[in-house]
Design an enzyme around this catalytic site. Structure first.
Site, short mmCIF file in Angstrom:
data_model
loop_
_atom_site.label_atom_id
_atom_site.label_comp_id
_atom_site.label_asym_id
_atom_site.label_seq_id
_atom_site.Cartn_x
_atom_site.Cartn_y
_atom_site.Cartn_z
N CYS A 79 0.83 -1.20 0.00
CA CYS A 79 0.00 0.00 0.00
C CYS A 79 0.87 1.26 0.00
O CYS A 79 1.43 1.60 -1.03
CB CYS A 79 -1.00 -0.03 1.15
SG CYS A 79 -2.31 1.20 0.98
N HIS A 164 -3.52 -5.17 0.35
CA HIS A 164 -3.10 -5.60 1.69
C HIS A 164 -3.16 -7.13 1.78
O HIS A 164 -4.23 -7.69 2.00
CB HIS A 164 -4.00 -4.98 2.76
CG HIS A 164 -3.76 -3.54 2.97
ND1 HIS A 164 -2.82 -3.06 3.85
CD2 HIS A 164 -4.31 -2.45 2.37
CE1 HIS A 164 -2.81 -1.75 3.81
NE2 HIS A 164 -3.69 -1.34 2.92
N GLU A 166 -2.26 -8.97 4.11
CA GLU A 166 -2.50 -9.40 5.49
C GLU A 166 -3.98 -9.40 5.87
O GLU A 166 -4.34 -9.87 6.94
CB GLU A 166 -1.70 -8.51 6.45
CG GLU A 166 -2.20 -7.09 6.61
CD GLU A 166 -1.72 -6.08 5.59
OE1 GLU A 166 -1.71 -4.88 5.90
OE2 GLU A 166 -1.35 -6.47 4.46
#
Length: 187
Positions: A79, A164, A166
């Site tokens: 990001c 992202h 995660e």
């Protein structure tokens, strides 16, 4: 593997640490870069960020910029980290109309080992900025209708993920892409 996370004040640090739980982690803030000993680091992750935009705050990112330009250690930017990589290599950053947060489908533009074993082509995006073009010396590996999603330097071990990896690991493939990248550098 010894992984350094440079925390750009992400609100998703806990999730990023969880994604990397099988590795030895060291987490530092960007203000600690100049005094950090990189001797035993195998891989660097530039996290997503806070509300401190890159544009107009380049001086606050100078140590991270120098690291990206000069490190021989493999790097991936997530990001804000992605945007920082693209920006210093010549892309312009475009402000989104509000924060963009959603799961998106992406298209593979250039095949790469990071796409091995994918069963879906969805990633989670949450960003206020995106890049206007692929930077010089980079290739686009994937894009969505919203933005360029993955870039790779042509001659260096530098990747950028707009998404992202995660987040929403049971609904997206971002974590698989991320782990495929890390697996290349396991010793």
């Amino acid at each position: 593997m010894n992984i350094l996370i440079i925390d750009n004040e992400t609100i998703r640090l806990k999730e990023l640490v969880s994604l990397l739980k099988n590795h030895k982690l060291k987490i530092i803030k960007r203000s600690e870069i100049d005094s950090f000993d990189f001797l035993n680091i195998d891989f660097i992750v530039l996290s997503g960020g806070s509300n401190l935009s890159i544009v107009g705050n380049e001086d606050k990112y100078q140590s991270e910029i120098n690291l990206i330009k000069n490190s021989s250690i493999p790097i991936v930017g997530i990001c804000l980290g992605f945007q920082l990589i693209a920006y210093i290599y010549g892309s312009n950053l475009i402000k989104s109309k509000g924060e963009y947060q959603t799961i998106v489908d992406f298209n593979i533009i250039e095949n790469d080992f990071i796409f091995n074993d994918l069963s879906n082509f969805k990633v989670y995006e949450a960003h206020n900025w995106k890049i206007d073009k692929v930077p010089k010396d980079f290739i686009v590996l994937a894009e969505s209708d919203e933005a360029i999603q993955i870039i790779k330097h042509k001659n260096r071990e530098v990747y950028g993920f707009q998404f992202h990896p995660e987040m929403f690991i049971n609904e997206t493939c971002g974590n698989k892409i991320f782990n495929n990248l890390l697996n290349k550098y396991k010793k």
